[in-house]
Write an enzyme that holds these catalytic residues in place. Sequence first.
Site, PDB file in Angstrom:
ATOM      1  N   LYS A  10       0.849  -1.197   0.000  1.00  0.00           N
ATOM      2  CA  LYS A  10       0.000   0.000   0.000  1.00  0.00           C
ATOM      3  C   LYS A  10       0.884   1.246   0.000  1.00  0.00           C
ATOM      4  CE  LYS A  10       0.628   1.674   4.332  1.00  0.00           C
ATOM      5  NZ  LYS A  10       1.386   2.895   4.539  1.00  0.00           N
ATOM      6  N   ALA A  96      10.467  -3.013   6.164  1.00  0.00           N
ATOM      7  CA  ALA A  96      10.705  -1.742   6.873  1.00  0.00           C
ATOM      8  C   ALA A  96      10.767  -0.580   5.892  1.00  0.00           C
ATOM      9  CB  ALA A  96      11.995  -1.822   7.699  1.00  0.00           C
ATOM     10  N   GLY A  98       7.707   1.280   4.753  1.00  0.00           N
ATOM     11  CA  GLY A  98       6.549   2.156   4.701  1.00  0.00           C
ATOM     12  C   GLY A  98       5.519   1.710   3.693  1.00  0.00           C
ATOM     13  N   LEU A  99       5.577   0.409   3.274  1.00  0.00           N
ATOM     14  CA  LEU A  99       4.664  -0.117   2.258  1.00  0.00           C
ATOM     15  C   LEU A  99       3.715  -1.173   2.821  1.00  0.00           C
ATOM     16  CD1 LEU A  99       7.257  -0.459  -0.661  1.00  0.00           C
ATOM     17  CD2 LEU A  99       5.506   1.313  -0.412  1.00  0.00           C
ATOM     18  N   ALA A 100       3.734  -1.372   4.132  1.00  0.00           N
ATOM     19  CA  ALA A 100       2.828  -2.303   4.824  1.00  0.00           C
ATOM     20  C   ALA A 100       2.977  -3.745   4.351  1.00  0.00           C
ATOM     21  CB  ALA A 100       1.367  -1.853   4.701  1.00  0.00           C
ATOM     22  N   GLY A 101       4.194  -4.151   3.976  1.00  0.00           N
ATOM     23  CA  GLY A 101       4.411  -5.514   3.515  1.00  0.00           C
ATOM     24  C   GLY A 101       4.034  -6.548   4.563  1.00  0.00           C
ATOM     25  N   GLY A 102       4.489  -6.352   5.791  1.00  0.00           N
ATOM     26  CA  GLY A 102       4.174  -7.288   6.867  1.00  0.00           C
ATOM     27  C   GLY A 102       2.684  -7.316   7.176  1.00  0.00           C
ATOM     28  N   SER A 103       2.068  -6.143   7.184  1.00  0.00           N
ATOM     29  CA  SER A 103       0.624  -6.059   7.452  1.00  0.00           C
ATOM     30  C   SER A 103      -0.175  -6.751   6.359  1.00  0.00           C
ATOM     31  CB  SER A 103       0.190  -4.593   7.560  1.00  0.00           C
ATOM     32  OG  SER A 103       0.796  -3.970   8.666  1.00  0.00           O
ATOM     33  N   ASP A 136      -2.410  -1.194  10.108  1.00  0.00           N
ATOM     34  CA  ASP A 136      -2.634  -1.258   8.659  1.00  0.00           C
ATOM     35  C   ASP A 136      -3.327  -2.540   8.224  1.00  0.00           C
ATOM     36  OD1 ASP A 136      -1.553   1.220   8.032  1.00  0.00           O
ATOM     37  OD2 ASP A 136       0.467   0.439   7.709  1.00  0.00           O
TER      38      ASP A 136
END
Length: 284
Positions: A10, A96, A98-103, A136
Amino acid sequence: MKVYEKAPAKINLLLDVLRKREDGFHEVEMVMTMVDLADRLEMEELSRDTIIISSQAGYIPLDEKNLAFQAAKLIKERYEVKQGVYIHLDKKIPVAAGLAGGSSDAAATLRGLNRLWQLNIAEEELQLLGAELGSDVPFCITGGTAIARGRGEKLEHISNPPQCWVVLAKPPINVSTADVYGRLRANAIRQHPSLDAMLRSIQTQQFPDMCQALGNVLEEVTLPMHPEVQQLKEAMLKLGAEGVLMSGSGPTVFGLVSKESKVARMYNGLRGFCKEVYAVRLLT
């Protein structure tokens, strides 16, 4: 049985912080949308009661520090599922960043296990589960484009923005979201972006107006800490991006481009600054 889920990244077209709350979190107002850069997850049921995660990426944790693992554990415990699951995570989104990869991985795990184990959990309930994992995650459950309020979990879905190319570039640094919010002084923010202007531009599908309305108050914290993020923003503008912004708490910067002819020049020019550069479309 196997199930497959796509976990898109995102970006924040707008990120405003209104105040610091009594619970220690910040009251935010954001406009978020998804881009066609995605992790892919494959989930397969195991007969023994365990969670196993594998990945081709050697730089991510595969234990309880991984949000996909936490999502699987949460849904197993909450719905008393005795089967185990093997999850393979094909990682494409930078970490890490700011693209919400983990979320997005956590959201994809919740969606996928809901199908794999035929739990028939409603989307709203999945979002509530997701909110326990991170701010997120509820947005990543449904995707699309939304205004996010509260800690980010109160969602109002809106029309998709005008279609365009998105060039993403992540400098070789990691930024802690908790550190950025910890340094932010909400009552001293110099300039708040206009949510009304952003919503008008999306409603009228005016790409130039959307580029003008981009705004992220966390830049006030991240840019002085990491001058390379500011340099990346300036480089994108010189290479022809029509709108440029840091996504989330950074350090990834995205440039919006209306014409495909500009994309290759931007991509090649930015590769001189950093290795992690992606040219994608908005996921509309």
